[in-house]
Design a protein around this motif. Structure first.
Motif, mmCIF file in Angstrom:
data_model
loop_
_atom_site.group_PDB
_atom_site.id
_atom_site.type_symbol
_atom_site.label_atom_id
_atom_site.label_comp_id
_atom_site.label_asym_id
_atom_site.label_seq_id
_atom_site.Cartn_x
_atom_site.Cartn_y
_atom_site.Cartn_z
ATOM 1 N N LEU A 509 0.867 -1.317 0.148
ATOM 2 C CA LEU A 509 -0.131 -0.072 0.029
ATOM 3 C C LEU A 509 0.895 1.221 0.127
ATOM 4 C CD1 LEU A 509 -2.796 1.211 0.257
ATOM 5 C CD2 LEU A 509 -2.565 1.202 2.817
ATOM 6 N N ASP A 510 0.694 2.103 -1.031
ATOM 7 C CA ASP A 510 1.306 3.462 -1.135
ATOM 8 C C ASP A 510 0.769 4.343 -0.260
ATOM 9 O OD1 ASP A 510 3.281 5.257 -1.750
ATOM 10 O OD2 ASP A 510 2.126 5.542 -4.020
ATOM 11 N N VAL A 511 0.964 4.655 1.027
ATOM 12 C CA VAL A 511 0.543 5.857 1.716
ATOM 13 C C VAL A 511 1.562 6.644 2.073
ATOM 14 C CG1 VAL A 511 -1.445 4.547 2.473
ATOM 15 C CG2 VAL A 511 0.661 4.517 3.827
ATOM 16 N N PRO A 512 1.175 7.899 2.403
ATOM 17 C CA PRO A 512 2.339 8.907 2.961
ATOM 18 C C PRO A 512 2.823 8.483 4.252
ATOM 19 C CG PRO A 512 0.127 9.884 2.857
ATOM 20 C CD PRO A 512 -0.028 8.594 2.286
ATOM 21 N N SER A 513 3.922 9.267 4.646
ATOM 22 C CA SER A 513 4.638 8.960 5.755
ATOM 23 C C SER A 513 3.780 9.728 6.988
ATOM 24 C CB SER A 513 6.091 9.374 5.831
ATOM 25 O OG SER A 513 6.314 10.693 5.386
ATOM 26 N N ALA A 514 3.082 10.643 6.831
ATOM 27 C CA ALA A 514 2.384 11.372 7.552
ATOM 28 C C ALA A 514 0.963 11.223 7.607
ATOM 29 C CB ALA A 514 2.828 12.958 7.751
ATOM 30 N N ILE A 515 0.277 11.430 8.740
ATOM 31 C CA ILE A 515 -1.168 11.105 8.680
ATOM 32 C C ILE A 515 -1.860 12.330 7.752
ATOM 33 C CG2 ILE A 515 -1.755 12.498 10.686
ATOM 34 C CD1 ILE A 515 -4.060 10.357 11.379
#
Length: 599
Positions: A509-515
């Motif tokens: 899953l490609d999600v950013p490092s910050a919320i």
């Protein structure tokens, strides 16, 4: 794109079935042969030929009247002859196309649906309310059954009919508030004839105060079975009067004119279930037809006939008994409005959208029969409804998009994912549509016997879109996918893939490092909107809504969410228009965004 999630818990006691459901389950087995015979209803076959352009309107009307005449004079009540739920649509069709009919065709219409005093039969009986005059024969081919258990010289069959007429009036006029077709101080005429395989019909009649009258089958011998505890004959009589009286109401509201007239059979059949819930004669007519929503969802729903009663019943059960009277009030005020436009306007009025209702109604049809859930999701009688026809079954997670599927105008396709191999990952759903008219429903059957649903309405067309869910594959028994084309004019196409986003234990899953806290969509909104959260890791958080003065309005979520993308719905139906703020408090801090509610 709009998306929202609903979780339904297991019903408290799944082993206690109502008497009705037990009896209805037996009925499904008992009436299998009559149902198959009814599915070949010749009137529907003629209508399909006309819709396909194979015959013109005059040929369609003439052929249907010939079928009705043969049915009426054959005296053949066997199942093999088939049964015609209602002959009224033939007259309505003739009225809609009156300017196109030849003199010969019009004479046939006038002859069959005669306004001559033939209906003034030898005996009359006035119902207890004084609102209905029942004309009948006791000898000859049109004679009603002679049984008279109370010895008052009035056949029991006529007293049953009078009671059903008064009951239908009380429910449809006094309780639901439909327009009264009976002028004050007048009576409405109901007569009884041997109609062969037809249940009954309502016809225009200028000699009558209401402008219409009703003709009912004289004995209902040999007709399909139903679940009425008082017997099949009495049950068929009850629901037919409720059905035909709704046609009389329709005439009073719009003179059987406009596009809504083509949905009249669906509407009248709904009244059978609403007025007489324990009869269920409509079970015989909801599967096996060219366009029913269980076995043939890929055929267009438009226009809805009696086999589409469950589409109307969805709105009744989901939004309450007042929904259809309110919709028909819109039609009465504007007879030229289409029925679907009237439904759409009423959905907006009660704070939802037509798209959300359309997709949920088809998901209810999917979750019936063998695919019904153990939870309380869907129709009240879903356990005894037909099983849906599945367009394709999948057993393996998909690494690529599926073939492209096409839905005709206002139709649906049902798919099932029945995974053979367990995955440790979460459900990832990719889809692409040709139009925002494609609405998508996902229903997840979980191992704990609960179900969860997610609806995607008005998606962005053209591009592949992804939803990464919180659903764990190893907690899922089965997933159903429902695609509905809500366009009333053109087809649409779509493709999709169900996969996971933990493949072989590797997080893909490609999600950013910050919320991330996304802007709600739509914005401005009325009355519901969606807020998306993107989490780089599983963590505890809260999402709350505040008004302009900083007062807490609603807590949308408080707890732990997994890594990934999450859509959180916000329903502001009970709030006033204005500016609101939603605040996310997490391990990584606090984020706040503004949204606008416009009513």
């Amino acid at each position: 794109m709009q998306s929202y999630v609903k979780t339904l818990k297991k019903a408290p006691d799944l082993n206690l079935l109502t008497y009705k459901r037990i009896f209805a389950t037996l009925l499904v087995l008992l009436v299998a042969i009559p149902v198959l015979a009814q599915n070949s209803n010749p009137l529907l076959q003629v209508n399909e030929a006309y819709s396909a352009g194979e015959i013109d309107i005059n040929q369609a009307i003439i052929k249907q009247i010939e079928i009705l005449r043969h049915s009426k004079h054959s005296h053949d009540h066997t199942e093999s002859s088939g049964h015609i739920k209602c002959a009224t649509p033939v007259l309505m069709m003739a009225n809609r196309h009156k300017d196109e009919l030849t003199d010969e065709t019009q004479r046939m219409v006038d002859s069959f649906f005669s306004t001559q005093p033939k209906f003034k039969l030898s005996q009359d009986y006035v119902s207890e309310s004084g609102k209905f005059r029942l004309s009948f024969e006791t000898v000859g081919s049109d004679a009603v059954p002679s049984a008279d258990n109370n010895g008052n010289a009035i056949p029991d069959y006529i007293e049953w009919a009078a009671e059903a007429a008064d009951s239908s009036y009380r429910h449809e006029i006094e309780t639901l508030g439909f327009t009264d077709p009976i002028p004050p101080g007048q009576t409405y005429n109901i007569s009884f004839e041997n109609l062969g395989g037809a249940y009954g019909f309502a016809t225009t009649d200028g000699t009558q105060p209401a402008g219409t009258r009703i003709v009912i089958e004289n004995d209902f011998v040999g007709f399909p079975e139903n679940t009425d505890p008082e017997g099949n004959q009495k049950g068929a009589l009850k629901v037919t009067i409720a059905h035909e009286f709704k046609h009389a109401i329709q005439y009073a509201m719009n003179n059987w004119s406009g596009e809504s007239d083509s949905w009249a059979e669906m509407d009248a059949t709904l009244m059978e279930e609403v007025v007489y819930d324990n009869v269920n004669d409509y079970y015989n007519y909801i599967a096996g037809f060219g366009g029913d929503l269980f076995s043939s969802p890929t055929s267009s729903l438009i226009p809805g006939s009696y086999e589409d009663i469950t589409w109307a019943l969805y709105f009744h059960e989901r939004y309450g008994e007042q929904i259809w009277p309110d919709i028909w009030t819109r039609i009465e005020a504007n007879p030229s409005i289409s029925l679907l436009d009237a439904v759409s306007a009423e959905m907006t009025n009660i704070g939802t959208t037509f798209q959300e209702a359309a997709i949920e109604s088809y998901v209810w049809h999917f979750a019936s029969g063998s695919t019904n859930s153990a939870s309380s999701f869907g129709f009240e009688e879903r356990e005894v409804y037909p099983s849906p026809t599945i367009r394709r079954n999948f057993t393996e997670l998909q690494s690529e998009m599926s073939d492209t599927f096409v839905n005709t105008r206002f139709s649906a396709s049902y798919f099932v994912m029945d995974p053979t191999n367990s995955s440790d990952g979460l459900v990832k759903f990719d889809y692409q549509t040709s139009s925002a008219d494609v609405q998508i429903g996902i229903i997840v059957y979980k191992s704990d016997q609960t179900v969860e649903t997610q609806y995607i309405t008005s998606p962005i067309s053209g591009a592949t879109q992804t939803i990464n869910t919180d659903w764990k594959w190893n907690e899922i028994d089965r997933i159903g996918l429902v695609f509905v084309n809500t366009s009333t004019t053109v087809p649409s196409n779509f493709s999709f893939a169900l996969a996971d986003y933990f493949i072989n234990g590797i997080d893909t899953l490609d999600v950013p490092s910050a919320i991330e806290l996304s802007q709600n969509f739509p914005n401005p909104f009325n009355p519901s909107t969606m807020i998306q959260l993107t989490l780089p890791s599983s963590q505890e958080l809260s999402l709350k809504v505040y008004d302009y003065q900083g007062r807490l309005v609603q807590t949308l979520f408080e707890g732990t969410l997994n890594r990934g993308f999450h859509n959180v719905p916000f329903d502001a139906s009970n709030l006033a228009s204005g500016i609101y703020f939603y605040t996310l408090v997490s391990e990584q801090g606090t984020q706040t965004k503004k949204m606008t509610l416009l009513k």
